[in-house]
Write a protein that holds these residues in place. Structure first.
Motif, mmCIF file in Angstrom:
data_model
loop_
_atom_site.group_PDB
_atom_site.id
_atom_site.type_symbol
_atom_site.label_atom_id
_atom_site.label_comp_id
_atom_site.label_asym_id
_atom_site.label_seq_id
_atom_site.Cartn_x
_atom_site.Cartn_y
_atom_site.Cartn_z
ATOM 1 N N GLY A 97 55.837 -55.584 -45.011
ATOM 2 C CA GLY A 97 55.833 -55.271 -45.822
ATOM 3 C C GLY A 97 56.785 -55.003 -46.669
ATOM 4 O O GLY A 97 57.579 -55.702 -46.919
ATOM 5 N N ASN A 98 56.738 -54.087 -47.688
ATOM 6 C CA ASN A 98 57.357 -53.840 -48.710
ATOM 7 C C ASN A 98 59.227 -53.512 -48.338
ATOM 8 O O ASN A 98 59.890 -53.469 -48.871
ATOM 9 N N ALA A 99 58.992 -52.940 -47.106
ATOM 10 C CA ALA A 99 60.419 -52.698 -46.741
ATOM 11 C C ALA A 99 61.464 -54.750 -46.719
ATOM 12 O O ALA A 99 62.315 -54.271 -46.558
ATOM 13 N N GLU A 107 60.599 -37.407 -40.675
ATOM 14 C CA GLU A 107 61.386 -38.103 -41.878
ATOM 15 C C GLU A 107 62.534 -39.133 -41.482
ATOM 16 O O GLU A 107 63.141 -38.504 -40.636
ATOM 17 N N VAL A 108 62.681 -40.409 -41.197
ATOM 18 C CA VAL A 108 63.438 -41.130 -40.261
ATOM 19 C C VAL A 108 64.589 -41.320 -41.458
ATOM 20 O O VAL A 108 65.143 -41.279 -42.543
ATOM 21 N N LEU A 109 66.361 -40.556 -40.057
ATOM 22 C CA LEU A 109 66.798 -39.951 -41.255
ATOM 23 C C LEU A 109 68.522 -41.708 -40.789
ATOM 24 O O LEU A 109 68.376 -41.773 -41.657
ATOM 25 N N LEU A 147 55.796 -42.202 -37.583
ATOM 26 C CA LEU A 147 56.506 -41.208 -38.444
ATOM 27 C C LEU A 147 55.934 -41.651 -39.700
ATOM 28 O O LEU A 147 56.081 -42.539 -40.311
ATOM 29 N N GLU A 148 55.977 -40.303 -40.704
ATOM 30 C CA GLU A 148 55.306 -40.557 -41.588
ATOM 31 C C GLU A 148 56.131 -39.695 -42.885
ATOM 32 O O GLU A 148 55.883 -38.095 -42.281
ATOM 33 N N ARG A 149 57.022 -39.455 -43.679
ATOM 34 C CA ARG A 149 57.739 -39.002 -44.046
ATOM 35 C C ARG A 149 57.528 -37.389 -44.651
ATOM 36 O O ARG A 149 57.111 -36.327 -45.392
ATOM 37 N N GLN A 206 41.231 -46.623 -53.885
ATOM 38 C CA GLN A 206 42.603 -45.449 -54.396
ATOM 39 C C GLN A 206 43.199 -44.873 -53.133
ATOM 40 O O GLN A 206 43.026 -45.229 -51.720
ATOM 41 N N ARG A 207 44.802 -45.224 -53.747
ATOM 42 C CA ARG A 207 45.755 -45.481 -52.163
ATOM 43 C C ARG A 207 45.599 -44.242 -51.547
ATOM 44 O O ARG A 207 45.847 -44.072 -50.007
ATOM 45 N N ALA A 208 46.201 -43.223 -52.186
ATOM 46 C CA ALA A 208 45.638 -42.441 -51.748
ATOM 47 C C ALA A 208 44.022 -42.157 -50.010
ATOM 48 O O ALA A 208 45.430 -41.218 -48.722
ATOM 49 N N PRO A 263 46.321 -36.600 -47.834
ATOM 50 C CA PRO A 263 46.179 -37.885 -48.573
ATOM 51 C C PRO A 263 47.781 -37.684 -50.016
ATOM 52 O O PRO A 263 47.830 -36.684 -50.530
ATOM 53 N N ARG A 264 47.870 -38.883 -50.062
ATOM 54 C CA ARG A 264 48.957 -39.364 -50.938
ATOM 55 C C ARG A 264 49.012 -40.435 -51.666
ATOM 56 O O ARG A 264 48.578 -41.539 -51.554
ATOM 57 N N PHE A 265 49.645 -40.561 -53.469
ATOM 58 C CA PHE A 265 49.230 -41.203 -54.253
ATOM 59 C C PHE A 265 50.392 -42.802 -53.978
ATOM 60 O O PHE A 265 51.233 -42.490 -53.546
ATOM 61 N N SER A 266 50.208 -43.611 -53.749
ATOM 62 C CA SER A 266 50.741 -45.239 -54.054
ATOM 63 C C SER A 266 49.891 -45.817 -54.776
ATOM 64 O O SER A 266 49.133 -45.955 -55.095
ATOM 65 N N ILE A 267 50.693 -47.159 -55.343
ATOM 66 C CA ILE A 267 50.387 -48.065 -55.866
ATOM 67 C C ILE A 267 50.201 -49.176 -55.360
ATOM 68 O O ILE A 267 50.367 -48.899 -53.936
ATOM 69 N N GLY A 268 49.278 -50.118 -55.379
ATOM 70 C CA GLY A 268 48.886 -51.559 -54.671
ATOM 71 C C GLY A 268 47.652 -50.636 -54.663
ATOM 72 O O GLY A 268 47.515 -50.928 -53.722
ATOM 73 N N GLU A 269 45.935 -51.022 -55.399
ATOM 74 C CA GLU A 269 44.658 -50.982 -55.502
ATOM 75 C C GLU A 269 43.884 -51.479 -55.449
ATOM 76 O O GLU A 269 42.980 -51.315 -54.963
ATOM 77 N N SER A 270 44.162 -53.014 -55.497
ATOM 78 C CA SER A 270 43.300 -53.902 -55.450
ATOM 79 C C SER A 270 43.349 -55.396 -54.073
ATOM 80 O O SER A 270 44.992 -55.342 -54.522
ATOM 81 N N LEU A 271 42.927 -55.395 -53.556
ATOM 82 C CA LEU A 271 43.064 -55.884 -52.165
ATOM 83 C C LEU A 271 42.947 -57.104 -52.585
ATOM 84 O O LEU A 271 41.934 -57.742 -53.640
ATOM 85 N N PRO A 319 49.989 -49.870 -45.147
ATOM 86 C CA PRO A 319 49.202 -50.033 -44.780
ATOM 87 C C PRO A 319 49.704 -50.784 -44.007
ATOM 88 O O PRO A 319 49.109 -50.678 -42.338
ATOM 89 N N ALA A 320 50.778 -51.243 -43.633
ATOM 90 C CA ALA A 320 51.881 -51.910 -42.626
ATOM 91 C C ALA A 320 51.712 -51.524 -41.290
ATOM 92 O O ALA A 320 50.965 -51.784 -40.576
ATOM 93 N N GLY A 321 52.451 -50.108 -41.510
ATOM 94 C CA GLY A 321 51.730 -49.308 -40.936
ATOM 95 C C GLY A 321 51.057 -49.496 -39.675
ATOM 96 O O GLY A 321 51.172 -49.290 -38.455
ATOM 97 N N GLY A 333 50.551 -57.953 -52.234
ATOM 98 C CA GLY A 333 51.551 -56.690 -52.066
ATOM 99 C C GLY A 333 50.453 -56.411 -50.580
ATOM 100 O O GLY A 333 51.415 -56.185 -49.462
ATOM 101 N N VAL A 334 49.731 -55.620 -50.526
ATOM 102 C CA VAL A 334 49.385 -55.214 -49.289
ATOM 103 C C VAL A 334 48.729 -56.450 -48.783
ATOM 104 O O VAL A 334 48.911 -56.069 -47.006
ATOM 105 N N THR A 335 48.164 -57.437 -49.133
ATOM 106 C CA THR A 335 47.242 -58.702 -47.818
ATOM 107 C C THR A 335 49.003 -58.825 -46.838
ATOM 108 O O THR A 335 48.981 -59.527 -46.188
#
Ligand code: FAD
Length: 411
Positions: A295-297, A128-130, A34-36, A104-106, A40-48, A15-17, A308-310
């Motif tokens: 965000g979470n970074a 992936e950024v190394l 860039l997204e490693r 659903q975050r995916a 769609p992929r699962f992520s937690i943090g589902e209630s906005l 969401p942040a990116g 979190g998402v806010t």
């Protein structure tokens, strides 16, 4: 070797990116995200929270989100034993959105990322950024899915790598969170909660464990008949229960009579059970030469108020404002224009989170006589309006107002 060039490089398409990418595209910036992982992929943090809608709208992504058909959300319900209360976010102190979604975050993250792409951001999955060399023109090394590597030079880097916390780790910016280590065990269930049950699908349900004030469950309904279900506790608490994580989750849910009856017909684990521990994190600085953390970074507090998402969106919005001024030729002070304003709202949430785990906030919300005005102020913060300094509970820098209220409600 060819070094690729971009104006803004964004690490991570959460969401942040994606919101940062969309906002920067509105300014006409050249954006590479860039997204490693593959979406769609699962992520937690589902209630906005409703506050997040303002940023989705400002990013030009509102229609995408509305049309995705997520579960409408208008508030938060709380249960502890026989005590119950609910906040309707449309009734609140601060102006602005009073409703939002549970997602659903995916799907949600994919919708935002594709929206940013449609607006002209270049988006690469699997890359992936190394490593990162910060500076005037920061330089980044990237690995493609086939193992080959390349480098990119940018004017500025936004680290939106979430729990991976890429720059904090690489640049030694990590600083300890002042919260104790907690963990969550969670999954999705097909809930089969009967329509006549006392359960509002338009609200997140937060349940306090009948005996342990610092252990709580979330039940987050989706629009497809499933719920996200999780329990949060210190890791030692989970060790008291036998079996694998699904059995632990079921046993802990079984200790709450209300959840047990709601979920009597549930099909468990339509998505695999997961556990995440030690997610609270902080950094010594949210920015440096040629980069900022989104965000979470940056800082992550705690999931109890779904902030979190806010916070991730707020960081994206502040950073894109700073970059707008930079490209207009102005000097940007990232400390006073990004870090301090961002942390002001985070601090509001922190006071509420601390009070939650100590039990004071729980006494406040279940108290039999509450001043409607004060309740609206609390509703505002639960709706995510933690930056509205007109709200006395936001302006409460020392936490004194909160302590007075806790004492009044404990008497
Ligand atoms: P993320 O969503 O984590 O995205 C980061 C992305 O960066 C990922 O896709 C990752 O693959 C990518 N990435 C990482 N490293 C690299 C790299 N080196 N190169 C390229 N890409 C990379 N928040 C809420 O708002 N509501 C809730 O109900 C809620 N519940 C929560 C429950 C729990 C138990 C926890 C732990 C958190 C919860 N949160 C909640 C918080 C929420 O999960 C995060 O705040 C949110 O996902 C942060 O978004 P982000 O964009 O910063 O990072």
């Amino acid at each position: 070797e060819d070094v690729e060039r971009t104006e803004i490089l964004i690490i991570g398409a959460g969401p942040a990116g994606s919101v940062a990418a969309a906002m920067l595209r509105q300014q006409g910036r050249k954006v590479l995200m860039l997204e490693r992982q593959q979406f769609p992929r699962f992520s937690i943090g589902e209630s906005l929270l409703p506050q997040s809608m303002e940023y989705i709208e400002a990013a030009g992504l509102l229609q995408d989100v509305v049309e995705a058909g997520f579960q409408y959300k208008n508030g938060a319900a709380f249960v502890h034993g026989k005590a119950r209360t609910a906040f309707d976010f449309r009734k609140k102190f601060s102006p602005g959105w009073g409703t939002t979604y549970q997602v659903q975050r995916a799907d949600f993250d994919n919708v935002l990322a594709r929206g940013a792409e449609r607006m002209g951001a270049t988006l690469r999955f699997g890359d992936e950024v190394l490593s990162v060399e910060p500076g005037e023109q920061p330089l980044v090394s990237v690995r493609r899915p086939d193992g080959s590597e390349y480098r990119i030079e940018a004017d500025f880097i936004l680290d939106a790598s979430g729990f991976a916390r890429l720059l904090p780790r690489l640049l030694d910016l990590e600083s300890p969170s002042n919260f104790p280590v907690r963990g969550a065990i969670f999954c999705h269930v097909r809930d089969n909660i009967p329509a006549e049950a006392e359960f509002d699908r338009n609200k997140i349900l937060i349940t306090t464990h009948p005996e342990h004030i610092d252990v709580w469950y979330w039940t987050i309904p989706f629009s497809n008949g499933c719920c996200s279900l999780g329990v949060v506790a210190e890791p030692s608490f989970f060790e008291r229960y036998e079996g694998d994580d699904l059995q632990k989750l079921q046993a802990i849910v079984g200790e709450d009579p209300n959840l047990t009856s709601l979920l009597a017909n549930a099909e468990w684990a339509v998505l695999p059970v997961r556990r995440i521990t030690g997610y609270s994190a902080n950094v010594s600085s949210l920015w440096g030469p040629g980069y900022a953390l989104l965000g979470n970074a940056g800082e992550f507090l705690d999931p109890v108020f779904s902030s979190g998402v806010t916070i991730a969106f707020k960081s994206a919005q502040l950073a894109s404002e700073c970059l707008k001024r930079r490209y207009a030729g102005e000097t940007v002070d990232w400390e006073s224009e990004f870090s301090i304003p961002l942390r002001a709202g985070v601090k509001t949430f922190r006071r509420f989170v601390e009070s939650w785990y100590q039990g004071g906030f729980q006494k406040i919300i279940y108290h039999p006589d509450q001043q409607p005005q004060v309740r609206d102020m609390i509703s505002s913060i639960l709706a995510g309006y933690a930056w509205d300094t007109n709200n006395p509970y936001v302006a409460d820098d020392s936490g004194r107002r909160m302590r007075v209220l806790e004492e009044l409600c404990s008497a």
